[in-house]
Design an enzyme around this catalytic site. Structure first.
Site, mmCIF file in Angstrom:
data_model
loop_
_atom_site.group_PDB
_atom_site.id
_atom_site.type_symbol
_atom_site.label_atom_id
_atom_site.label_comp_id
_atom_site.label_asym_id
_atom_site.label_seq_id
_atom_site.Cartn_x
_atom_site.Cartn_y
_atom_site.Cartn_z
ATOM 1 C CE LYS A 22 -1.768 1.581 4.074
ATOM 2 N NZ LYS A 22 -1.437 2.984 4.370
ATOM 3 C CG ASN A 23 2.142 2.836 3.512
ATOM 4 O OD1 ASN A 23 1.003 3.169 3.179
ATOM 5 N ND2 ASN A 23 2.502 2.637 4.761
ATOM 6 C CB CYS A 117 -4.049 11.497 12.107
ATOM 7 S SG CYS A 117 -3.884 9.760 11.747
ATOM 8 N NE ARG A 122 0.274 10.271 10.229
ATOM 9 C CZ ARG A 122 -0.192 9.302 9.452
ATOM 10 N NH1 ARG A 122 -1.381 8.801 9.702
ATOM 11 N NH2 ARG A 122 0.509 8.835 8.445
ATOM 12 C CG ASP A 306 3.077 1.382 9.578
ATOM 13 O OD1 ASP A 306 2.596 2.201 10.372
ATOM 14 O OD2 ASP A 306 3.340 1.654 8.392
ATOM 15 N NE ARG A 398 -7.563 4.517 5.425
ATOM 16 C CZ ARG A 398 -7.165 5.673 5.917
ATOM 17 N NH1 ARG A 398 -7.673 6.108 7.043
ATOM 18 N NH2 ARG A 398 -6.267 6.401 5.287
HETATM 19 N N1 EPU Z 1 6.375 14.742 10.864
HETATM 20 C C1 EPU Z 1 6.497 16.082 11.138
HETATM 21 N N2 EPU Z 1 6.396 16.974 10.109
HETATM 22 C C2 EPU Z 1 6.191 16.609 8.820
HETATM 23 C C3 EPU Z 1 6.082 15.225 8.539
HETATM 24 C C4 EPU Z 1 6.175 14.311 9.584
HETATM 25 O O1 EPU Z 1 6.670 16.470 12.295
HETATM 26 O O2 EPU Z 1 6.110 17.469 7.939
HETATM 27 C C5 EPU Z 1 6.465 13.759 11.964
HETATM 28 C C6 EPU Z 1 5.160 12.965 12.166
HETATM 29 O O3 EPU Z 1 4.222 13.677 12.935
HETATM 30 C C7 EPU Z 1 5.661 11.707 12.843
HETATM 31 C C8 EPU Z 1 7.042 11.512 12.184
HETATM 32 O O4 EPU Z 1 7.379 12.760 11.605
HETATM 33 O O5 EPU Z 1 5.814 11.919 14.215
HETATM 34 C C9 EPU Z 1 7.109 10.434 11.123
HETATM 35 O O6 EPU Z 1 5.994 10.532 10.276
HETATM 36 P P1 EPU Z 1 6.083 10.253 8.703
HETATM 37 O O7 EPU Z 1 5.972 11.563 7.995
HETATM 38 O O8 EPU Z 1 7.249 9.410 8.404
HETATM 39 O O9 EPU Z 1 4.747 9.450 8.469
HETATM 40 P P2 EPU Z 1 3.896 9.493 7.140
HETATM 41 O O10 EPU Z 1 4.787 9.714 5.988
HETATM 42 O O11 EPU Z 1 2.729 10.392 7.326
HETATM 43 C C10 EPU Z 1 4.111 6.954 6.534
HETATM 44 C C11 EPU Z 1 3.177 5.803 6.325
HETATM 45 C C12 EPU Z 1 2.581 5.396 7.670
HETATM 46 C C13 EPU Z 1 3.730 4.999 8.594
HETATM 47 C C14 EPU Z 1 4.725 6.151 8.721
HETATM 48 C C15 EPU Z 1 5.945 5.823 9.542
HETATM 49 C C16 EPU Z 1 2.391 6.180 4.074
HETATM 50 C C17 EPU Z 1 1.282 6.541 3.165
HETATM 51 N N3 EPU Z 1 2.139 6.203 5.382
HETATM 52 O O12 EPU Z 1 3.339 8.004 7.097
HETATM 53 O O13 EPU Z 1 1.747 4.262 7.425
HETATM 54 O O14 EPU Z 1 3.230 4.679 9.870
HETATM 55 O O15 EPU Z 1 5.162 6.556 7.407
HETATM 56 O O16 EPU Z 1 6.604 4.732 9.016
HETATM 57 O O17 EPU Z 1 3.468 5.832 3.627
HETATM 58 C C18 EPU Z 1 -0.031 2.789 7.834
HETATM 59 O O18 EPU Z 1 0.231 2.237 6.755
HETATM 60 O O19 EPU Z 1 -0.841 2.293 8.672
HETATM 61 C C19 EPU Z 1 0.607 4.054 8.168
HETATM 62 C C20 EPU Z 1 0.144 4.880 9.118
#
Ligand code: EPU
Length: 419
Positions: A22-23, A117, A122, A306, A398
């Site tokens: 998915k990701n 969320c 996030r 995850d 999802r």
């Molecule tokens: N963060 C910030 N600022 C930003 C972006 C992120 O502070 O601009 C923080 C977040 O709040 C969090 C940390 O950085 O504390 C890491 O978050 P990340 O941005 O890596 O998460 P994401 O990209 O929103 C993806 C996956 C998630 C997975 C996380 C961590 C996708 C579509 N989603 O989310 O997947 O948990 O990376 O590995 O790739 C899931 O599949 O169930 C899922 C939640």
């Protein structure tokens, strides 16, 4: 709304075929916006989030066709309106992934700002700051990120936190920028590498994906390609835990065990015998109860957030006391409260859960709160005495393709019923 009914107590035995990730699929679909010709994507999982991303592309004017094998053709060559509306973004935060590609290709993007969320705040400040450093003019107006840039300029970006979709958004934007972009402190997840490989197949020039320093040389345009999405490591890990928690023997096929090192080490520590080949991996508990393990989540290649909830379920019935520390998201323990209703002994202290394994869980009606939390409740249900009912399973749809069918094939007593 459907619910899942699970009668616990059967050891799972057999083989399960793993779907595409998915990701990786979500950013790859968004990246198709960058091409000036159609792209074809195979091994796409049939999931609600994928449907939402296809709908988002469709609303912008992208022609998307899906065949019966979930092979998807994305044709971004028509008149495209670079707009991601709130009603879709609010249902899927990963919609933010269209921001970088839209801005890079069309010079303009109006993307709804995702709200809060269930698992944490996030924010997307790092996505926005990176694009600004590449010369974009960005304002937040009426709940939308309004970004403009005639052509983005390459820049050296030091990401404040390791962010998966942040790295992906900036890497996509940089492919069409003027000059070289360097992403420091980049995410190293296999899904980032898969996206980079897809972009390279479209003609992008990218080095270092999979390390914390990614270097992108901007090009004038990207062309079409055929691409196959990598297997889902989190789905794989979830089925392996299903084997371990039920004291069973499960083999996951069509997968990539090399992406699961941290998870496989924990399964071994829990007492599983782990065997693997290039595209399969299996756990065998030989009928034994798992031993409690300690887990601390962190960005790849460390233990994935995850998979945290699934290992929490394992610790609930393990021999001994296990500690789960969540460092990536600030509110990812909702499943613990539901597991307590099934008789789990869990103490929460900030971002730490201390779990004392019990000899048996007992079935209860429980509620899914997010994707991985719902998977962990399914796992708990597989070992609970009696019939567990899980509500709000749209969360599980999802991210897990036909989970009840795959688990049934392994011998689980599980069925989906209308509420
Ligand atoms: N963060 C910030 N600022 C930003 C972006 C992120 O502070 O601009 C923080 C977040 O709040 C969090 C940390 O950085 O504390 C890491 O978050 P990340 O941005 O890596 O998460 P994401 O990209 O929103 C993806 C996956 C998630 C997975 C996380 C961590 C996708 C579509 N989603 O989310 O997947 O948990 O990376 O590995 O790739 C899931 O599949 O169930 C899922 C939640």
């Amino acid at each position: 709304m459907d619910k899942l009914q699970i009668t616990g107590g059967r050891p799972l035995e057999g083989e399960v075929r793993i779907s595409g990730a998915k990701n990786a699929t979500l950013p790859i679909l968004a990246a198709a916006l960058l091409a000036d010709a159609p792209v074809t994507i195979a091994n796409v999982p049939h999931l609600q989030d994928v449907t939402t991303m296809i709908e988002l592309l469709g609303r912008m004017g992208v022609a998307v066709t899906v065949d019966e094998r979930m092979q998807i053709e994305v044709d971004p060559t028509g008149g495209i309106e670079p707009f991601a509306p709130y009603d879709l973004v609010k249902t899927m935060r990963a919609s933010i992934l269209v921001l970088g590609p839209l801005l890079a290709r069309f010079g303009k993007a109006d993307v709804s700002l995702p709200g809060g969320c269930a698992i944490g705040a996030r924010p997307v400040n790092i996505h926005v700051a990176g694009l600004q450093a590449m010369g974009a003019d960005i304002r937040i107006e009426n709940g939308y990120i309004k970004a403009r840039a005639a052509r983005l300029r390459g820049a050296r970006l030091v990401l404040e936190t390791v962010t998966v979709t942040g790295t992906e958004n900036l890497m996509m934007a940089a492919t069409l920028a003027d000059g070289e972009t360097v992403l420091e402190n980049a995410a190293r997840e296999p899904e980032v590498v898969d996206l980079a490989n897809f972009l390279i197949a479209m003609g992008a020039v990218i080095h270092g994906a999979g390390t914390d320093r990614i270097v992108i040389q901007g090009v004038k345009s990207l062309h079409g390609c055929n691409y196959r999405v990598l297997p889902d490591r989190i789905e794989t890990g979830t089925f392996l835990v299903a084997g371990a928690i039920t004291a069973g023997h499960v083999r996951a096929t069509h997968t990539c065990p090399a992406h699961l090192d941290a998870v496989l080490l924990k399964l071994q520590a829990a007492g599983a015998t782990v065997a693997q080949g290039e595209d399969w991996v299996e756990v065998d508990m030989r009928g034994r109860r798992p031993v409690a393990i300690d887990v601390r989540t962190a960005p790849y290649p460390a233990f994935p957030t995850d998979m945290q909830a699934q290992f929490a379920a394992l610790d609930c019935v393990a021999d001994g006391v296990g500690t789960i520390i969540e460092t990536v998201f600030e509110n990812r323990f909702m499943h613990m409260l539901e597991m307590r209703r099934m008789g789990a002994e869990i103490r929460l202290e900030g971002n730490t859960a201390i779990i004392k394994g019990v000899a048996r869980l007992t079935a209860a009606p429980v509620m899914a709160t997010d994707l991985r939390a719902s998977a962990s409740l399914v796992l708990a249900g597989l070992v609970a005495e009696g019939r567990t009912e899980i509500e709000r399973i749209y969360h599980i749809d999802r991210g897990y393709e036909t989970i009840e069918e795959k688990l049934s094939q392994l011998g689980a007593q599980i069925r989906r019923v209308p509420n």
